[in-house]
Write a protein that holds these residues in place. Structure first.
Motif, mmCIF file in Angstrom:
data_model
loop_
_atom_site.group_PDB
_atom_site.id
_atom_site.type_symbol
_atom_site.label_atom_id
_atom_site.label_comp_id
_atom_site.label_asym_id
_atom_site.label_seq_id
_atom_site.Cartn_x
_atom_site.Cartn_y
_atom_site.Cartn_z
ATOM 1 N N ALA A 65 26.035 38.946 87.291
ATOM 2 C CA ALA A 65 25.756 37.828 86.393
ATOM 3 C C ALA A 65 25.625 38.241 84.939
ATOM 4 C CB ALA A 65 24.490 37.089 86.854
ATOM 5 N N PRO A 66 24.864 39.292 84.593
ATOM 6 C CA PRO A 66 24.724 39.625 83.182
ATOM 7 C C PRO A 66 26.035 40.029 82.528
ATOM 8 C CG PRO A 66 23.006 40.695 84.508
ATOM 9 C CD PRO A 66 24.034 40.147 85.449
ATOM 10 N N ASN A 67 27.005 40.488 83.332
ATOM 11 C CA ASN A 67 28.271 40.941 82.788
ATOM 12 C C ASN A 67 29.346 39.859 82.783
ATOM 13 O OD1 ASN A 67 27.264 43.594 82.452
ATOM 14 N ND2 ASN A 67 27.569 43.977 84.637
ATOM 15 N N ALA A 68 28.983 38.653 83.222
ATOM 16 C CA ALA A 68 29.980 37.597 83.318
ATOM 17 C C ALA A 68 30.549 37.261 81.942
ATOM 18 C CB ALA A 68 29.356 36.353 83.954
ATOM 19 N N HIS A 69 29.674 37.168 80.941
ATOM 20 C CA HIS A 69 30.113 36.884 79.580
ATOM 21 C C HIS A 69 29.364 37.800 78.633
ATOM 22 C CE1 HIS A 69 32.351 33.479 80.988
ATOM 23 N NE2 HIS A 69 31.284 32.802 81.348
ATOM 24 N N ALA A 70 30.089 38.478 77.782
ATOM 25 C CA ALA A 70 29.449 39.315 76.781
ATOM 26 C C ALA A 70 28.728 38.440 75.767
ATOM 27 C CB ALA A 70 30.489 40.184 76.090
ATOM 28 N N ALA A 71 27.695 38.985 75.148
ATOM 29 C CA ALA A 71 26.947 38.237 74.142
ATOM 30 C C ALA A 71 27.843 37.933 72.946
ATOM 31 C CB ALA A 71 25.734 39.047 73.696
ATOM 32 N N PRO A 72 27.639 36.795 72.293
ATOM 33 C CA PRO A 72 28.450 36.459 71.119
ATOM 34 C C PRO A 72 28.341 37.530 70.033
ATOM 35 C CG PRO A 72 27.247 34.537 71.875
ATOM 36 C CD PRO A 72 26.707 35.712 72.648
ATOM 37 N N THR A 73 29.420 37.714 69.291
ATOM 38 C CA THR A 73 29.451 38.683 68.196
ATOM 39 C C THR A 73 29.983 38.025 66.938
ATOM 40 O OG1 THR A 73 31.668 39.449 68.811
ATOM 41 C CG2 THR A 73 29.796 40.654 69.728
ATOM 42 N N LEU A 74 29.591 38.574 65.780
ATOM 43 C CA LEU A 74 30.049 38.103 64.482
ATOM 44 C C LEU A 74 30.937 39.164 63.840
ATOM 45 C CD1 LEU A 74 26.671 36.696 63.112
ATOM 46 C CD2 LEU A 74 28.687 35.328 63.679
ATOM 47 N N SER A 75 31.988 38.729 63.142
ATOM 48 C CA SER A 75 32.867 39.642 62.420
ATOM 49 C C SER A 75 33.242 39.031 61.078
ATOM 50 C CB SER A 75 34.143 39.945 63.219
ATOM 51 O OG SER A 75 33.844 40.591 64.443
ATOM 52 N N ILE A 76 33.458 39.905 60.084
ATOM 53 C CA ILE A 76 33.800 39.473 58.734
ATOM 54 C C ILE A 76 34.977 40.310 58.228
ATOM 55 C CG2 ILE A 76 32.991 39.265 56.345
ATOM 56 C CD1 ILE A 76 30.126 39.067 57.476
ATOM 57 N N GLN A 77 35.918 39.663 57.562
ATOM 58 C CA GLN A 77 37.009 40.351 56.878
ATOM 59 C C GLN A 77 37.139 39.809 55.457
ATOM 60 O OE1 GLN A 77 40.510 39.811 59.376
ATOM 61 N NE2 GLN A 77 40.221 41.829 60.312
ATOM 62 N N ILE A 78 37.404 40.713 54.496
ATOM 63 C CA ILE A 78 37.541 40.341 53.088
ATOM 64 C C ILE A 78 38.877 40.880 52.583
ATOM 65 C CG2 ILE A 78 36.517 40.495 50.783
ATOM 66 C CD1 ILE A 78 33.849 41.234 52.210
ATOM 67 N N PHE A 79 39.697 40.001 52.007
ATOM 68 C CA PHE A 79 41.025 40.372 51.527
ATOM 69 C C PHE A 79 41.168 40.089 50.038
ATOM 70 C CE2 PHE A 79 41.579 39.490 56.021
ATOM 71 C CZ PHE A 79 42.490 40.455 56.458
ATOM 72 N N ASP A 80 41.762 41.024 49.312
ATOM 73 C CA ASP A 80 42.264 40.793 47.962
ATOM 74 C C ASP A 80 43.772 40.611 48.114
ATOM 75 O OD1 ASP A 80 43.232 40.859 45.395
ATOM 76 O OD2 ASP A 80 42.121 42.630 44.771
ATOM 77 N N GLY A 81 44.220 39.350 48.082
ATOM 78 C CA GLY A 81 45.607 39.063 48.430
ATOM 79 C C GLY A 81 45.827 39.384 49.891
ATOM 80 N N ALA A 82 46.791 40.277 50.178
ATOM 81 C CA ALA A 82 47.066 40.677 51.558
ATOM 82 C C ALA A 82 46.372 41.975 51.934
ATOM 83 C CB ALA A 82 48.575 40.826 51.749
ATOM 84 N N THR A 83 45.586 42.552 51.019
ATOM 85 C CA THR A 83 44.954 43.853 51.248
ATOM 86 C C THR A 83 43.525 43.690 51.737
ATOM 87 O OG1 THR A 83 46.305 44.843 49.505
ATOM 88 C CG2 THR A 83 44.363 46.069 50.207
ATOM 89 N N LEU A 84 43.228 44.271 52.886
ATOM 90 C CA LEU A 84 41.863 44.251 53.420
ATOM 91 C C LEU A 84 41.002 45.197 52.594
ATOM 92 C CD1 LEU A 84 39.951 43.318 55.763
ATOM 93 C CD2 LEU A 84 40.646 45.398 56.976
ATOM 94 N N ILE A 85 39.929 44.682 51.983
ATOM 95 C CA ILE A 85 39.070 45.515 51.137
ATOM 96 C C ILE A 85 37.658 45.675 51.697
ATOM 97 C CG2 ILE A 85 40.381 45.021 49.043
ATOM 98 C CD1 ILE A 85 38.212 42.982 48.272
ATOM 99 N N GLY A 86 37.316 44.981 52.780
ATOM 100 C CA GLY A 86 35.993 45.119 53.379
ATOM 101 C C GLY A 86 35.919 44.401 54.706
ATOM 102 N N SER A 87 35.061 44.889 55.599
ATOM 103 C CA SER A 87 34.922 44.241 56.908
ATOM 104 C C SER A 87 33.642 44.692 57.589
ATOM 105 C CB SER A 87 36.119 44.553 57.812
ATOM 106 O OG SER A 87 36.156 45.932 58.124
ATOM 107 N N ASN A 88 33.230 43.914 58.566
ATOM 108 C CA ASN A 88 32.148 44.244 59.487
ATOM 109 C C ASN A 88 32.522 43.576 60.800
ATOM 110 O OD1 ASN A 88 29.845 44.766 60.927
ATOM 111 N ND2 ASN A 88 28.440 43.767 59.505
ATOM 112 N N LEU A 89 32.879 44.375 61.816
ATOM 113 C CA LEU A 89 33.436 43.832 63.045
ATOM 114 C C LEU A 89 32.471 43.944 64.210
ATOM 115 C CD1 LEU A 89 37.067 45.287 62.803
ATOM 116 C CD2 LEU A 89 36.207 43.097 61.929
ATOM 117 N N ASN A 90 32.414 42.873 65.016
ATOM 118 C CA ASN A 90 31.674 42.845 66.286
ATOM 119 C C ASN A 90 30.193 43.166 66.119
ATOM 120 O OD1 ASN A 90 34.098 42.307 67.752
ATOM 121 N ND2 ASN A 90 34.607 44.483 67.623
ATOM 122 N N ALA A 91 29.560 42.564 65.117
ATOM 123 C CA ALA A 91 28.122 42.720 64.938
ATOM 124 C C ALA A 91 27.392 41.832 65.939
ATOM 125 C CB ALA A 91 27.729 42.355 63.516
#
Length: 231
Positions: free
Chosen positions: A20-46
């Protein structure tokens, strides 16, 4: 035979509890920051219901983004998302900042009403921007940064403080789904600052509220009838 059934039942319960505890993983937050098409910052799966990310580039001296979600907030809320951005003194011409905030692993509902609100502040921009748009999406495939279904959007121009919503959208997500907020700001000059925020909040549907109210009325009638009998 009874012992065999009891043993089988106990084994089934143990297996069910372990899975049961493994049925669904806990929700996660992610952020991506782009200057035009260039990724300049991120924080994934917090995890833990909070995420923050920062970035800088030749065009943008400071970019700061924060997000609050589940379990800090009730599922499936995604609120207190805030963006602070300043264009650099070395700004080289029109440049578009794109920021994505996503929440994955939300438990699906047969139907859910999601209220969307947006705010923007361009008072310190000096008018050095040509477009400022915030949009909220949900994705029934639970995709990170998914833009499967647009729920609400707002676009701002000029100098001022702006507010839009709440706009209620009736969503029918899958077993698991994701929510995403997208900020798009096109700057045209240096030393400009803009801020914004977005919220997605679950609100009860009118039918549920009516049933709840009817249930309370029914309880009141039953209580009065019981009091009369006791009298």
């Amino acid at each position: 035979m009874n012992m065999f059934r009891k043993s089988a039942f106990a084994a089934t319960m143990t297996l069910g509890l372990s899975l049961a505890p493994n049925a669904h993983a806990a929700p996660t937050l992610s952020i991506q920051i782009f200057d035009g098409a260039t990724l300049i910052g991120s924080n994934l799966n917090a995890s833990g219901g909070f995420a923050i990310a920062g970035a800088s580039s030749a065009n943008f001296s400071t970019v700061s983004v924060s997000a609050l979600g589940v379990p800090s907030l009730p599922s499936p809320d995604l609120a207190n998302q805030s963006l602070q951005v300043s264009s650099s003194t070395t700004f080289g011409g029109p440049a578009t900042l794109r920021v994505l905030v996503t929440q994955q692993g939300l438990t699906g509902f047969p139907a859910v009403n999601l209220a969307n609100t947006f705010t923007g502040n361009t008072l310190t921009s000096g008018g050095n921007y040509s477009a400022f748009t915030i949009s909220n999406y949900y994705d029934s495939a639970n995709t990170a940064f998914g833009t499967g279904t647009l729920m609400a959007t707002a676009s701002y121009t000029g100098i001022g403080s702006f507010s839009t919503g709440p706009t209620v959208f009736a969503a029918t997500p899958g077993a698991l789904f994701s929510e995403t907020t997208e900020y798009l700001i096109t700057f045209t000059g240096a030393s400009s600052a803009i801020s914004g925020s977005a919220q997605i909040v679950n609100v009860p549907e009118p039918a549920s509220l009516a049933l709840f109210g009817a249930g309370l009325i029914g309880l009141g009638i039953a209580r009065r009838a019981r009091n009369r009998k006791q009298a």
